[in-house]
Design a protein around this motif. Structure first.
Motif, PDB file in Angstrom:
ATOM      1  N   MET A 174       0.845  -1.192   0.000  1.00  0.00           N
ATOM      2  CA  MET A 174       0.000   0.000   0.000  1.00  0.00           C
ATOM      3  C   MET A 174       0.884   1.246   0.000  1.00  0.00           C
ATOM      4  N   ASN A 175       0.318   2.389  -0.415  1.00  0.00           N
ATOM      5  CA  ASN A 175       1.168   3.503  -0.842  1.00  0.00           C
ATOM      6  C   ASN A 175       1.834   4.293   0.273  1.00  0.00           C
ATOM      7  N   HIS A 176       1.541   4.051   1.522  1.00  0.00           N
ATOM      8  CA  HIS A 176       2.295   4.712   2.585  1.00  0.00           C
ATOM      9  C   HIS A 176       2.228   3.874   3.857  1.00  0.00           C
ATOM     10  N   ARG A 177       2.879   4.344   4.895  1.00  0.00           N
ATOM     11  CA  ARG A 177       2.936   3.582   6.138  1.00  0.00           C
ATOM     12  C   ARG A 177       1.638   3.800   6.912  1.00  0.00           C
ATOM     13  N   LEU A 178       0.710   2.878   6.729  1.00  0.00           N
ATOM     14  CA  LEU A 178      -0.549   2.955   7.472  1.00  0.00           C
ATOM     15  C   LEU A 178      -0.309   2.713   8.947  1.00  0.00           C
ATOM     16  N   VAL A 179       0.743   1.967   9.249  1.00  0.00           N
ATOM     17  CA  VAL A 179       1.184   1.735  10.628  1.00  0.00           C
ATOM     18  C   VAL A 179       2.698   1.892  10.655  1.00  0.00           C
ATOM     19  N   VAL A 238       6.252   2.138   2.561  1.00  0.00           N
ATOM     20  CA  VAL A 238       4.968   1.501   2.269  1.00  0.00           C
ATOM     21  C   VAL A 238       4.573   0.571   3.411  1.00  0.00           C
ATOM     22  N   SER A 239       3.365  -0.001   3.302  1.00  0.00           N
ATOM     23  CA  SER A 239       2.911  -1.051   4.206  1.00  0.00           C
ATOM     24  C   SER A 239       2.530  -2.256   3.361  1.00  0.00           C
ATOM     25  N   MET A 282       9.969   1.800  -7.417  1.00  0.00           N
ATOM     26  CA  MET A 282       9.171   1.069  -6.439  1.00  0.00           C
ATOM     27  C   MET A 282       8.221   1.966  -5.650  1.00  0.00           C
ATOM     28  N   GLY A 283       8.155   3.251  -6.008  1.00  0.00           N
ATOM     29  CA  GLY A 283       7.257   4.160  -5.321  1.00  0.00           C
ATOM     30  C   GLY A 283       5.910   4.275  -6.021  1.00  0.00           C
ATOM     31  N   PRO A 284       5.121   5.295  -5.679  1.00  0.00           N
ATOM     32  CA  PRO A 284       3.756   5.420  -6.203  1.00  0.00           C
ATOM     33  C   PRO A 284       3.638   5.463  -7.720  1.00  0.00           C
ATOM     34  N   CYS A 285       4.636   6.003  -8.438  1.00  0.00           N
ATOM     35  CA  CYS A 285       4.503   6.056  -9.901  1.00  0.00           C
ATOM     36  C   CYS A 285       4.881   4.729 -10.545  1.00  0.00           C
ATOM     37  N   GLN A 286       5.482   3.808  -9.766  1.00  0.00           N
ATOM     38  CA  GLN A 286       5.856   2.481 -10.273  1.00  0.00           C
ATOM     39  C   GLN A 286       6.670   2.567 -11.561  1.00  0.00           C
ATOM     40  N   GLY A 287       7.567   3.541 -11.606  1.00  0.00           N
ATOM     41  CA  GLY A 287       8.445   3.691 -12.763  1.00  0.00           C
ATOM     42  C   GLY A 287       7.914   4.613 -13.831  1.00  0.00           C
ATOM     43  N   GLY A 288       6.744   5.186 -13.618  1.00  0.00           N
ATOM     44  CA  GLY A 288       6.139   6.035 -14.641  1.00  0.00           C
ATOM     45  C   GLY A 288       7.000   7.210 -15.047  1.00  0.00           C
TER      46      GLY A 288
END
Length: 525
Positions: free
Chosen positions: A234-239, A261-262, A446-452
């Motif tokens: 998931m896109n950020h640390r929810l915990v 990420v989480s 490996m972040g939110p854009c996934q290489g975009g």
């Protein structure tokens, strides 16, 4: 054809194989590690990032619980830069049996797993996104670990002690002289060169593929059963702590904060082929539903990537052959002399990434016994080199590093704060590496854009600095995008659909990536 001669050949470049070749080299043997792909590209690179406290197994598998607790403490000390000491909670969610917590605490005491019950209010205060209906909470010493950094750290340590590490070398044959292993044949997949390695001993650490390696040596089938599990980032640390449901191990009962990420995991399904791991739509939904139990609103977070890994489970006669969930996570060393009349080869299976160092100690001890030699294991005493070998990883490390060099360093990947210098230095060290090889070390894409955004920047820089030519640039970009897509299509909903549509406009509308000139050798990239 190239020829080598070493005391020991280690087959399999996951955490176990890397730990084994390090242990072998530290005991004074000459050694070569072989893997058909990059290090950590198999099971080790496809897990949920958990450094086990042992808590998960205090009821279901007490021996594994004790091993995890002991190795957690060792790895946190000797390989600290790959490990974040997040801590963890086991929580009783609404509908779970509150009495299981009593079994859990008793099991923790019996197995030596540090655990203490805390007030629900304290747990909710420290992790405010937790389900407010939780009934009980127990604090444990779970952590998160960067599997690739852990593997490369062990491999680099092995090389410092004289070992050779040959990635992209696939084993094709194992020779015998009478009843003893005498040589390992492999092919360099980058150059096509045949390599023959004369050796006195083979240590089979191929995980779910161990049976295939044993077969090459003429051994009977090895009862290693691949257990497939899927995970979703998931896109950020929810915990900020590892959160587990306080139940007998089940699907989707753990959430791990790893880097930014989480990760929710995992399922457990027997498969026949560890090279063919499906990401089933129903299991994706199952993970998302399970996340909602731990973190209400979980589905509203953005799913970044899904993947599947295969656990190398040793067949357990106590449970059905298809019931991989309830098979022991304990390790086992198979002596092929006793079983097959084959000298000079041992196979190891089972275990956890958390116990990789202990698994290595066990199989190398067994090898020394077979050779009639006494050589002390020192892997628990010597730190593994890393960026800061005596300091545990924290999520703000990269931001701090970029703040120091931001005046003269271009950031290629904003999501993972990867600089131009980091990328070009890695390119120089691995001139035949793919962008996926560099991703495993630098977290490219490996972040939110996934290489975009970063994949095209990286390709342009690699071309501009003459590390690759235009044909290889096109091929590497296509291959990178293809591999990213495998983990994207199963989770196309919500914000990830919008991100994927944006990326598609960039790659198709601007670059027309599917119609770029293709080199004849592109399949060998």
């Amino acid at each position: 054809m190239r020829k080598l001669a070493v005391d020991v050949v280690v087959i399999g470049g996951g955490s176990t194989g890397a730990g084994v070749v390090r242990d072998v080299a530290m005991r004074g043997y000459s050694a070569v590690l072989l893997d058909r792909a990059d290090l950590g590209q198999g099971t080790t690179g496809r897990f949920h990032g958990l450094l086990h406290s042992g808590g998960r197994y205090v009821v279901s598998d007490p021996m594994s619980a004790t091993e995890c607790a002991q190795e957690n403490a060792i790895l946190s000390r000797i390989q600290s830069s790959a490990i974040e000491l997040t801590g963890g909670y086991f929580v009783t969610c609404p509908g779970d049996d509150p009495a299981f917590a009593d079994k859990f605490l008793a099991g923790a005491a019996a197995t030596g797993v540090p655990a203490r019950e805390i007030a629900v209010a304290e747990a909710l205060r420290n992790e405010p996104r937790l389900n407010p209906g939780i009934l009980r909470a127990v604090e444990v010493e779970d952590g998160s670990v960067d599997g690739w950094q852990l593997v490369w750290g062990a491999a680099n340590s092995a090389k410092a002690h004289g070992a050779q590490v040959l990635t992209y070398h696939t084993v094709t044959r194992i020779d015998r002289e009478g009843n003893r292993v005498s040589a390992v044949h492999c092919t360099d997949l980058k150059s096509g060169e045949e390599v023959v390695i004369e050796t006195n001993f083979v240590l089979n650490c191929a995980g779910p593929w161990a049976g295939q390696i044993a077969h090459m040596a003429g051994a009977d089938p090895v009862d290693v059963i691949p257990g497939r599990g899927i995970m979703i980032a998931m896109n950020h640390r929810l915990v900020n702590r590892v959160v587990n449901r306080m139940i007998y191990p089940a699907d989707g009962d753990i959430l791990v904060p790893v880097h930014t990420v989480s990760i929710i995991g995992t399922t457990d399904v027997k498969v026949d082929d560890p090279d063919n791991l499906a990401i089933e739509h129903g299991e994706v939904q199952q993970m998302l539903d399970a996340g909602e139990v731990l973190i209400p609103g979980f589905r509203n977070a953005r799913a970044l990537h899904a993947w599947a890994g295969a656990r190398p489970l040793i067949k357990d006669k106590r449970v059905a052959a298809a019931d991989t969930r309830h098979m022991s996570r304990g390790m086992a060393v198979i002596d092929h002399t006793e079983r097959d009349g084959l000298d000079g080869m041992l196979t190891i299976g089972g275990g956890k990434l958390t116990t990789y160092r202990l698994m290595a100690e066990h199989i190398v001890d067994a090898m020394c016994d077979k050779l009639g030699e006494k050589r002390e294991c020192r892997t628990a005493k010597e730190n593994i080199p890393g960026p800061e070998p005596t300091k545990n990883y924290v999520v703000t490390h990269r931001l701090e590093e970029r703040e120091h060099d931001r005046l003269d360093e271009q950031i290629i990947c904003e999501c993972e704060l990867m600089s131009r210098r980091m990328f070009t230095e890695a390119l120089a060290e691995q001139p035949k590496g793919t962008f996926d090889d560099l991703r495993r070390q630098l977290r490219l894409g490996m972040g939110p854009c996934q290489g975009g955004f970063c994949s095209t920047r990286a390709t342009g820089i690699a071309l501009e600095t003459d590390h690759i030519d235009i044909e290889r640039a096109n091929g590497l970009l296509r291959l990178f995008l293809k591999n990213r897509w495998i983990g994207l299509w199963p989770i196309l909903y919500g914000d990830q659909v919008r991100q994927t549509a944006l990326d598609n406009w960039i790659f198709q509308g601007t670059l027309d990536v599917e119609h770029l000139p293709k080199a004849e050798s592109e399949v060998a990239l």
